[in-house]
Design a protein around this motif. Structure first.
Motif, PDB file in Angstrom:
ATOM      1  N   ALA A 102       0.838  -1.212   0.000  1.00  0.00           N
ATOM      2  CA  ALA A 102       0.000   0.000   0.000  1.00  0.00           C
ATOM      3  C   ALA A 102       0.868   1.256   0.000  1.00  0.00           C
ATOM      4  CB  ALA A 102      -0.936  -0.004   1.201  1.00  0.00           C
ATOM      5  N   LEU A 103       1.908   1.253   0.802  1.00  0.00           N
ATOM      6  CA  LEU A 103       2.803   2.416   0.832  1.00  0.00           C
ATOM      7  C   LEU A 103       3.580   2.564  -0.474  1.00  0.00           C
ATOM      8  CD1 LEU A 103       3.972   2.201   4.530  1.00  0.00           C
ATOM      9  CD2 LEU A 103       2.617   4.034   3.505  1.00  0.00           C
ATOM     10  N   ALA A 104       3.894   1.448  -1.117  1.00  0.00           N
ATOM     11  CA  ALA A 104       4.545   1.518  -2.435  1.00  0.00           C
ATOM     12  C   ALA A 104       3.612   2.171  -3.445  1.00  0.00           C
ATOM     13  CB  ALA A 104       4.942   0.121  -2.904  1.00  0.00           C
ATOM     14  N   ALA A 105       2.331   1.823  -3.385  1.00  0.00           N
ATOM     15  CA  ALA A 105       1.348   2.442  -4.281  1.00  0.00           C
ATOM     16  C   ALA A 105       1.264   3.946  -4.016  1.00  0.00           C
ATOM     17  CB  ALA A 105      -0.017   1.787  -4.113  1.00  0.00           C
ATOM     18  N   PHE A 106       1.263   4.320  -2.738  1.00  0.00           N
ATOM     19  CA  PHE A 106       1.218   5.739  -2.396  1.00  0.00           C
ATOM     20  C   PHE A 106       2.464   6.465  -2.900  1.00  0.00           C
ATOM     21  CE2 PHE A 106       2.335   9.300   0.319  1.00  0.00           C
ATOM     22  CZ  PHE A 106       1.215  10.107   0.130  1.00  0.00           C
ATOM     23  N   GLN A 107       3.640   5.855  -2.706  1.00  0.00           N
ATOM     24  CA  GLN A 107       4.881   6.480  -3.175  1.00  0.00           C
ATOM     25  C   GLN A 107       4.878   6.626  -4.693  1.00  0.00           C
ATOM     26  OE1 GLN A 107       5.979   7.879  -0.157  1.00  0.00           O
ATOM     27  NE2 GLN A 107       7.952   7.608  -1.129  1.00  0.00           N
ATOM     28  N   THR A 108       4.305   5.652  -5.387  1.00  0.00           N
ATOM     29  CA  THR A 108       4.200   5.737  -6.850  1.00  0.00           C
ATOM     30  C   THR A 108       3.317   6.921  -7.244  1.00  0.00           C
ATOM     31  OG1 THR A 108       4.522   3.361  -7.061  1.00  0.00           O
ATOM     32  CG2 THR A 108       3.492   4.502  -8.936  1.00  0.00           C
ATOM     33  N   PHE A 109       2.159   7.029  -6.611  1.00  0.00           N
ATOM     34  CA  PHE A 109       1.257   8.151  -6.863  1.00  0.00           C
ATOM     35  C   PHE A 109       1.967   9.477  -6.570  1.00  0.00           C
ATOM     36  CE2 PHE A 109      -1.631  11.275  -4.971  1.00  0.00           C
ATOM     37  CZ  PHE A 109      -2.449  11.538  -6.056  1.00  0.00           C
ATOM     38  N   ASP A 110       2.662   9.535  -5.443  1.00  0.00           N
ATOM     39  CA  ASP A 110       3.361  10.756  -5.050  1.00  0.00           C
ATOM     40  C   ASP A 110       4.462  11.102  -6.050  1.00  0.00           C
ATOM     41  OD1 ASP A 110       3.536  12.922  -3.311  1.00  0.00           O
ATOM     42  OD2 ASP A 110       4.943  11.913  -1.960  1.00  0.00           O
ATOM     43  N   ALA A 111       5.143  10.089  -6.570  1.00  0.00           N
ATOM     44  CA  ALA A 111       6.178  10.332  -7.595  1.00  0.00           C
ATOM     45  C   ALA A 111       5.563  10.955  -8.839  1.00  0.00           C
ATOM     46  CB  ALA A 111       6.889   9.024  -7.943  1.00  0.00           C
ATOM     47  N   VAL A 112       4.402  10.461  -9.222  1.00  0.00           N
ATOM     48  CA  VAL A 112       3.726  10.987 -10.420  1.00  0.00           C
ATOM     49  C   VAL A 112       3.318  12.438 -10.207  1.00  0.00           C
ATOM     50  CG1 VAL A 112       1.671  10.770 -11.875  1.00  0.00           C
ATOM     51  CG2 VAL A 112       2.981   8.730 -11.258  1.00  0.00           C
ATOM     52  N   VAL A 113       2.678  12.745  -9.067  1.00  0.00           N
ATOM     53  CA  VAL A 113       2.230  14.121  -8.851  1.00  0.00           C
ATOM     54  C   VAL A 113       3.404  15.082  -8.655  1.00  0.00           C
ATOM     55  CG1 VAL A 113      -0.069  13.489  -8.017  1.00  0.00           C
ATOM     56  CG2 VAL A 113       1.755  13.884  -6.368  1.00  0.00           C
ATOM     57  N   CYS A 114       4.532  14.578  -8.159  1.00  0.00           N
ATOM     58  CA  CYS A 114       5.728  15.426  -8.067  1.00  0.00           C
ATOM     59  C   CYS A 114       6.358  15.626  -9.437  1.00  0.00           C
ATOM     60  CB  CYS A 114       6.762  14.801  -7.129  1.00  0.00           C
ATOM     61  SG  CYS A 114       6.405  15.028  -5.398  1.00  0.00           S
ATOM     62  N   GLY A 115       6.245  14.633 -10.289  1.00  0.00           N
ATOM     63  CA  GLY A 115       6.845  14.713 -11.614  1.00  0.00           C
ATOM     64  C   GLY A 115       6.062  15.553 -12.589  1.00  0.00           C
ATOM     65  N   ILE A 116       4.751  15.698 -12.377  1.00  0.00           N
ATOM     66  CA  ILE A 116       3.922  16.434 -13.344  1.00  0.00           C
ATOM     67  C   ILE A 116       4.314  17.911 -13.388  1.00  0.00           C
ATOM     68  CG2 ILE A 116       1.551  17.207 -13.812  1.00  0.00           C
ATOM     69  CD1 ILE A 116       0.644  14.382 -13.013  1.00  0.00           C
ATOM     70  N   PRO A 117       4.474  18.699 -12.433  1.00  0.00           N
ATOM     71  CA  PRO A 117       4.070  18.678 -11.037  1.00  0.00           C
ATOM     72  C   PRO A 117       2.690  19.307 -10.846  1.00  0.00           C
ATOM     73  CG  PRO A 117       5.531  20.516 -11.365  1.00  0.00           C
ATOM     74  CD  PRO A 117       5.341  19.842 -12.711  1.00  0.00           C
ATOM     75  N   VAL A 118       1.983  18.833  -9.870  1.00  0.00           N
ATOM     76  CA  VAL A 118       0.679  19.375  -9.498  1.00  0.00           C
ATOM     77  C   VAL A 118       0.897  20.725  -8.797  1.00  0.00           C
ATOM     78  CG1 VAL A 118      -1.325  18.928  -8.009  1.00  0.00           C
ATOM     79  CG2 VAL A 118      -0.295  17.070  -9.310  1.00  0.00           C
ATOM     80  N   ALA A 119      -0.026  21.641  -8.979  1.00  0.00           N
ATOM     81  CA  ALA A 119       0.116  23.003  -8.431  1.00  0.00           C
ATOM     82  C   ALA A 119       0.357  22.993  -6.916  1.00  0.00           C
ATOM     83  CB  ALA A 119      -1.110  23.837  -8.764  1.00  0.00           C
ATOM     84  N   TYR A 120      -0.351  22.144  -6.196  1.00  0.00           N
ATOM     85  CA  TYR A 120      -0.195  22.072  -4.740  1.00  0.00           C
ATOM     86  C   TYR A 120       1.242  21.699  -4.369  1.00  0.00           C
ATOM     87  CZ  TYR A 120      -0.479  20.197  -0.018  1.00  0.00           C
ATOM     88  OH  TYR A 120      -0.238  19.937   1.313  1.00  0.00           O
ATOM     89  N   ILE A 121       1.812  20.766  -5.102  1.00  0.00           N
ATOM     90  CA  ILE A 121       3.183  20.332  -4.842  1.00  0.00           C
ATOM     91  C   ILE A 121       4.164  21.454  -5.173  1.00  0.00           C
ATOM     92  CG2 ILE A 121       4.982  18.658  -5.477  1.00  0.00           C
ATOM     93  CD1 ILE A 121       2.645  17.413  -3.911  1.00  0.00           C
ATOM     94  N   GLU A 122       3.943  22.128  -6.293  1.00  0.00           N
ATOM     95  CA  GLU A 122       4.789  23.268  -6.666  1.00  0.00           C
ATOM     96  C   GLU A 122       4.771  24.336  -5.574  1.00  0.00           C
ATOM     97  OE1 GLU A 122       6.772  24.546  -9.589  1.00  0.00           O
ATOM     98  OE2 GLU A 122       7.030  22.395  -9.358  1.00  0.00           O
ATOM     99  N   LYS A 123       3.571  24.613  -5.052  1.00  0.00           N
ATOM    100  CA  LYS A 123       3.442  25.610  -3.989  1.00  0.00           C
ATOM    101  C   LYS A 123       4.212  25.174  -2.747  1.00  0.00           C
ATOM    102  CE  LYS A 123      -0.029  28.251  -1.417  1.00  0.00           C
ATOM    103  NZ  LYS A 123       0.279  27.914  -0.034  1.00  0.00           N
ATOM    104  N   SER A 124       4.143  23.890  -2.415  1.00  0.00           N
ATOM    105  CA  SER A 124       4.895  23.373  -1.263  1.00  0.00           C
ATOM    106  C   SER A 124       6.394  23.515  -1.478  1.00  0.00           C
ATOM    107  CB  SER A 124       4.550  21.899  -1.011  1.00  0.00           C
ATOM    108  OG  SER A 124       3.231  21.770  -0.580  1.00  0.00           O
TER     109      SER A 124
END
Length: 119
Positions: free
Chosen positions: A12-34
């Motif tokens: 489950a945590l691997a799935a979450f890390q995969t999702f997080d890698a994708v949103v960091c790679g796009i990057p999503v606006a929320y992540i950019e702001k962070s």
């Protein structure tokens, strides 16, 4: 076997890390702001999706390579120590800091216990 040592938790945590890698790679606006709030330079932001994807591989390996999974949780503990430090350094708000603290505690506990080994 506790929930912290369960192979399902690692998966489950691997799935979450995969999702997080994708949103960091796009990057999503929320992540950019962070990243902006934490003053992460643009030139090194590519590291985050790479590290998160690599950690997903290490976590999913828990069933076959428990030593790799334990090394991965240890490295994620180090990662979140640095993340909490970054939030504290910029005096980020508590709401933004709490997830990093939670993941720090989770991965530290998982490192201490290690994954269950089924034989």
């Amino acid at each position: 076997m506790s929930s912290l040592t369960s192979p399902r938790t690692y998966t489950a945590l691997a799935a979450f890390q995969t999702f997080d890698a994708v949103v960091c790679g796009i990057p999503v606006a929320y992540i950019e702001k962070s990243f902006d709030t934490l003053e992460v330079p643009q030139r090194i932001r590519w590291v985050f999706p790479t590290v998160k994807a690599a950690s997903a591989v290490g976590l999913v390996a828990a069933r076959r390579l428990p030593a790799l999974a334990r090394l991965t949780t240890f490295m994620l503990t180090v990662y979140f120590v640095l993340a909490v430090g970054a939030h504290v350094r910029v005096r980020d708000n508590v709401v933004s800091t709490v997830p990093a603290v939670g993941f720090l505690a989770l991965y530290a506990a998982m490192t201490a216990q290690g994954p269950s080994i089924s034989r």
